[in-house]
Design an enzyme around this catalytic site. Structure first.
Site, PDB file in Angstrom:
ATOM      1  N   SER A 164     -17.575  14.192  -7.388  1.00 41.04           N
ATOM      2  CA  SER A 164     -18.746  14.740  -6.712  1.00 41.04           C
ATOM      3  C   SER A 164     -18.885  16.236  -6.986  1.00 41.04           C
ATOM      4  O   SER A 164     -19.141  16.639  -8.111  1.00 41.04           O
ATOM      5  CB  SER A 164     -18.670  14.438  -5.216  1.00 41.04           C
ATOM      6  OG  SER A 164     -19.959  14.361  -4.674  1.00 41.04           O
TER       7      SER A 164
ATOM      8  N   LYS B  15     -36.232  19.912  14.889  1.00 45.34           N
ATOM      9  CA  LYS B  15     -35.267  20.998  15.047  1.00 45.34           C
ATOM     10  C   LYS B  15     -33.894  20.513  15.486  1.00 45.34           C
ATOM     11  O   LYS B  15     -32.871  21.035  15.044  1.00 45.34           O
ATOM     12  CB  LYS B  15     -35.803  22.021  16.054  1.00 45.34           C
ATOM     13  CG  LYS B  15     -34.942  23.262  16.186  1.00 45.34           C
ATOM     14  CD  LYS B  15     -34.843  24.000  14.868  1.00 45.34           C
ATOM     15  CE  LYS B  15     -33.978  25.246  14.985  1.00 45.34           C
ATOM     16  NZ  LYS B  15     -33.813  25.917  13.685  1.00 45.34           N
TER      17      LYS B  15
END
Length: 301
Positions: A126, A178
């Site tokens: 990765s 949010k």
């Protein structure tokens, strides 16, 4: 007639304190000597020679959570005219996205100035693969675990546990997205969709950079960018690495690319802050590099 008592030495009066002081002095002298030898181009491998060409070695180890030391070391090697080539030695499962991208950019820039060869240890997956793919060549052991091209987001919600305790949290926000990822509230369908879109863009950046760095068709990279980990031998068949070989093989090829004949000094870094006790005894190993920050995060792993 007075007989004066025999004065005892400091080491006899305070043997423990004296011993500690001597140990500190020994470590300071040893550290200073090692710093001097590194500056002069001496290495434990015996590849020395003041005034000879040098090979830089950049270690990328453990979880990639901060790129500062690695990037600064890469720039140091880039600016050192005596360093003719750089080995990027990777042994990392990946990590945070931005630091992986910063190392990627530094390796890419360095490879435009002097040859960079990557060498994979046990693991270069990765983010570990991401940051090293701009190298001129990539060497992997047949059993190295690499690729794992993908993005993962993880976080924990504790709403059910709090409800069982009779606790009802309140989360106030100025927008419906949010508080996405707060442990105090489950994701809404809209938040999950927005989060998935964010992850997809990060995934696309990963695929784009691998395709660009490796000179591969994007579709070919995208087809294997499903998070799968592969061995070094499988990665070679997929075009993700260039050669199967050891660290020694990678250094030998790097010297060939850099036009270095015979021995060369090895400059390894970035230096790590080793605890005093570990420097003294050489046996204590404390690794907290895998600790992840609280809450949730996106990562290449």
């Amino acid at each position: 007639m007075r007989v004066e008592g025999t004065r005892t030495r400091f080491s006899q009066r305070h043997p423990l304190l004296f011993g500690v002081m001597m140990i500190i002095l020994a470590v300071a002298l040893f550290s200073g000597a090692m710093a001097f030898f590194r500056f002069m181009g001496w290495t434990p491998q015996g590849l020395s020679g003041l005034g000879k060409d040098k090979v830089g070695i950049v270690h990328v180890e453990g979880m990639i959570l901060d790129s500062t030391d690695v990037v600064e070391w890469i720039r140091t090697l880039e600016e050192d005219a005596s360093v003719k080539g750089v080995l990027l030695r990777v042994n990392s499962p990946g990590g945070a996205i931005a630091p992986s991208q910063e190392i990627y950019a530094a390796v890419k820039n360095l490879n435009q100035v002097k040859p960079v060869v990557a060498s994979y240890g046990s693991l270069a997956a990765s983010g570990g693969y991401y940051c090293s793919c701009p190298a001129e060549l990539i060497y992997a052991n047949p059993g190295s675990v690499t690729a794992s091209i993908g993005v993962m987001a993880e976080f924990v919600t504790v709403t059910e546990a709090l409800e069982k305790l009779g606790i009802k949290p309140e989360v106030l926000t100025t927008g419906k997205y949010k508080a996405a990822g707060t442990p105090m509230r489950e994701l809404s369908d809209e938040q999950r969709e927005q989060m998935q879109g964010l992850m997809q863009d990060l995934h696309d950046q990963f695929v784009d950079h691998v395709a660009e760095a490796r000179g591969m068709d994007r579709e070919r990279v995208a087809a294997i960018a499903d998070g799968r980990a592969v061995t070094g031998r499988q990665a070679l068949a997929l075009g993700l690495v260039d050669q199967l070989g050891t660290r020694y093989d990678a250094i030998r090829k790097l010297k060939e690319l850099a036009g270095i004949q015979g021995k060369a000094a090895l400059l390894e870094g970035p230096e790590k802050d080793i605890p005093f006790v570990q420097q003294l005894l050489g046996t204590l190993k404390i690794d907290i590099s895998s600790a992840m920050p609280n809450g949730w995060s996106f990562s290449y792993k």
